[in-house]
Design an enzyme around this catalytic site. Sequence first.
Site, PDB file in Angstrom:
ATOM      1  N   GLU A 214      40.671  48.367  39.972  1.00  0.00           N
ATOM      2  CA  GLU A 214      40.578  49.166  41.200  1.00  0.00           C
ATOM      3  C   GLU A 214      39.843  50.481  40.986  1.00  0.00           C
ATOM      4  O   GLU A 214      40.317  51.536  41.396  1.00  0.00           O
ATOM      5  CB  GLU A 214      41.980  49.466  41.749  1.00  0.00           C
TER       6      GLU A 214
ATOM      7  N   ARG B  49      48.155  47.067  31.644  1.00  0.00           N
ATOM      8  CA  ARG B  49      48.426  46.337  32.890  1.00  0.00           C
ATOM      9  C   ARG B  49      47.417  45.216  33.133  1.00  0.00           C
ATOM     10  O   ARG B  49      46.224  45.368  32.862  1.00  0.00           O
ATOM     11  CB  ARG B  49      48.424  47.290  34.085  1.00  0.00           C
TER      12      ARG B  49
ATOM     13  N   ARG C 140      41.459  36.045  44.574  1.00  0.00           N
ATOM     14  CA  ARG C 140      42.093  37.135  43.845  1.00  0.00           C
ATOM     15  C   ARG C 140      43.332  36.665  43.069  1.00  0.00           C
ATOM     16  O   ARG C 140      43.648  37.197  42.000  1.00  0.00           O
ATOM     17  CB  ARG C 140      42.471  38.238  44.850  1.00  0.00           C
TER      18      ARG C 140
ATOM     19  N   LYS D 205      52.462  42.228  37.200  1.00  0.00           N
ATOM     20  CA  LYS D 205      53.237  42.270  38.446  1.00  0.00           C
ATOM     21  C   LYS D 205      53.891  40.918  38.697  1.00  0.00           C
ATOM     22  O   LYS D 205      53.340  39.887  38.302  1.00  0.00           O
ATOM     23  CB  LYS D 205      52.328  42.624  39.628  1.00  0.00           C
TER      24      LYS D 205
ATOM     25  N   ASP E 154      49.951  41.058  44.850  1.00  0.00           N
ATOM     26  CA  ASP E 154      50.321  42.474  44.835  1.00  0.00           C
ATOM     27  C   ASP E 154      51.617  42.789  45.564  1.00  0.00           C
ATOM     28  O   ASP E 154      51.579  43.278  46.692  1.00  0.00           O
ATOM     29  CB  ASP E 154      49.179  43.302  45.447  1.00  0.00           C
TER      30      ASP E 154
ATOM     31  N   GLU F  34      56.424  49.693  49.155  1.00  0.00           N
ATOM     32  CA  GLU F  34      55.057  49.814  49.676  1.00  0.00           C
ATOM     33  C   GLU F  34      54.775  48.760  50.746  1.00  0.00           C
ATOM     34  O   GLU F  34      54.202  49.064  51.783  1.00  0.00           O
ATOM     35  CB  GLU F  34      54.055  49.670  48.529  1.00  0.00           C
TER      36      GLU F  34
HETATM   37  O1  GCW Z   1      49.423  47.811  45.389  1.00  0.00           O
HETATM   38  C1  GCW Z   1      48.383  48.580  44.935  1.00  0.00           C
HETATM   39  C2  GCW Z   1      48.657  49.912  45.534  1.00  0.00           C
HETATM   40  C3  GCW Z   1      48.006  51.040  44.811  1.00  0.00           C
HETATM   41  C4  GCW Z   1      48.391  50.949  43.343  1.00  0.00           C
HETATM   42  C5  GCW Z   1      47.929  49.615  42.796  1.00  0.00           C
HETATM   43  C6  GCW Z   1      48.346  49.420  41.354  1.00  0.00           C
HETATM   44  C7  GCW Z   1      48.762  52.729  41.799  1.00  0.00           C
HETATM   45  O2  GCW Z   1      48.270  49.890  46.881  1.00  0.00           O
HETATM   46  O3  GCW Z   1      48.448  52.228  45.386  1.00  0.00           O
HETATM   47  O4  GCW Z   1      47.873  52.017  42.600  1.00  0.00           O
HETATM   48  O5  GCW Z   1      48.508  48.585  43.537  1.00  0.00           O
HETATM   49  O6  GCW Z   1      49.376  48.807  41.146  1.00  0.00           O
HETATM   50  O7  GCW Z   1      47.665  49.863  40.460  1.00  0.00           O
END
Ligand code: GCW
Length: 686
Positions: free
Chosen positions: A269, A302, A313, A337, A342, A370
């Site tokens: 990102e 990560r 994705r 994750k 996400d 979130e």
């Molecule tokens: O879910 C996304 C979030 C970002 C976050 C990113 C991540 C810290 O919208 O805000 O950044 O994941 O996990 O790196």
Amino acid sequence: MPKMKYPVFLIILSFSFLYINAEDGHKLWLRNEYSNQVNVVVKKESEILDIAKQELKNNWRGENGAVIKLVLKKDKRIQDDGFILNPDEIRANTELGILYGAFELLRKQQTQQKIEEKVFNPSYQLRLLNHWDNLNGSVERGYAGSSIFWNKDEDDLTVTEKDIKLWSEYARANASIGINGTVINNVNASPRVLKKESLERIKVIADVLRPYGIQVFLSINFASPAIIGGLETSDPLNKNVIDWWKEKAKEIYKIIPDFGGFLVKASSEGQPGPHDFGRSHVDGANMLAGAVEPFGGIIMWRAFVYSAKEDDRAEQAYAEFFPFDGQFRDNVIIQVKNGPIDFMPREPFSPLFGAMKKTPLMPELQITQEYLGHSIHLVFLSTMWEEFLNSDTYQEGEGSTVAKCTDGSIFEQKTAIAGVANIGKDINWCGHHFAQSNWYAFGRLAWDNQLTSEQIADEWIKLTFNPDVKSKTSFSKDWKENFLKPVKSMMLESREAAVNYMMPLGLHHIFQAHHHYGPGPWWELPGVRKDWTNPYYHRADSMGVGFNRTVTGTNAVAQYHEPLRSQFGDLKSCPEKYILWFHHVPWDHKMKSGKILWDEMCYRYDDGVSQVRQFQVIWDKIHPYVDADRFEAVQRKLRDQAKNAQVWKDACLLYFQTFSKKVIPFDIERPIHNLDDLKKDDMDKA
Ligand code: GCW
């Protein structure tokens, strides 16, 4: 006038009967104020043992005048900071084990559970919170006020008495549920965190957290050598860069000898990383690992990566990391994750779990909501994490759950788990009283990944809402029947309710852009990368809806072991909760209920709304059992949640209806919003 006094007095009196003492939630689940007398026998003195002793003395609900021994003696049954609990003894290999034993014993007393000899060992060695706190005091995806660690003015690094008090309360709360480490800055990391001035502040934080066994870690910016070190490059294979990190590690460990290590978001990102220099994740992670290795530090690297160029994705983390299995240094652990995309309300588990056999993986869960209604919606996340941890990966045949693949049961490995914190400076820490239960549940599951959500909710409610913290009474039958039971059922149902009103049946990533709160299935903008737009994920058209990840689509199902690959890949056997995750399904497809997909979707959205309406009834009914402040705060939030659930339902049904061209079944309450207005509202905010 004096005549008025009497009635006023009466009114006050009747209110004090009606309402239990007001509470602001700051004490979390540690509200006990009653103690019998107890003699704590411990041979050694230390800061940690003193805390354990004090906790027992201040909160003893066992027999009056009882004796409890704290025994530090090696016992083969105990691992790491585990302990053995007996009614009159806590036995552990480490001081921290004694402290955890003390908290467990007190929890058992306060929740009125039997205490019998039992061994308690942690599922994971490292149980960490990740704070996405910026050095300017803001919190990325934080909904509970500003950072507890960083001041608003980035240049202001002063520490106040108030800070120390708050950090100490934070440490105690974490220790009480077994959390033993914390990353105190955002993974989108400012390089400034490694400057000398910041390190001085971090040292103070580490000093406050240490007596509670909480180790401090930092997120780093991969380009730090160039940005704050004045080097020409941050290439991980460049000698000067390697030396810079070694020196930096030395500097950190000199002032914080028990520093934990680095968490790294790199080449993800827009964050800098090894790919900027034509290097790999292995090059980057191993270089940093080399710098902290002499001091016993670790690197949590990560796997949250994806690029707009690829087709799907959901496949990318696996595609980028699996080929490197076995190439990382021993002190590297890959942080993944729970889902492949996400932190959605529901995702299947990431296929990296169960794939990597020679590289330790640690789950990253998101405690902050979130994608689950921020600090407005009441959503108990424990059931989601339980579902994830108990998912079978089939890595080594049946029964290879994510829990077992990550906690060392299958392969001997370094073990860890992280939760993105939902903590801020709000008086109740988490913004919503019930959001505290997610912090609590994360800690409890990190300690014991086999606990059930039912058990966790039961404990948390008893500790957080016990009406009688000042004297030793037992929970009345009435309280259990009319408070504990309904509130627990509401919590246990709350995540499924959110899935229903937000994105049922495997729908995902249809939030309003940027703030990820309300619905935005329509959201796309010319020029925005396609994997940030929502139609990319739901793929609705006149034929049907859903993302085809089977062999006829992107074939992401191939990343799962058999029999999952076949099960997910076949429309007939795919669990319906994931059906639109893996398949593009015709609107007329017959579901297990006998309804067609379109109707099923309508009923699910409608169910979600009804569930929240029902939560309101439950909460209004428990009015006599909870203090006025918390009652009203939760009541207000539930009203907003109900309004929002209705918006979700209307937005999604009216939008998807433009593709399905079918009517919403007539026994479902009609939408009360217009699609155009909802879209406009979204665009205004975006
Ligand atoms: O879910 C996304 C979030 C970002 C976050 C990113 C991540 C810290 O919208 O805000 O950044 O994941 O996990 O790196």
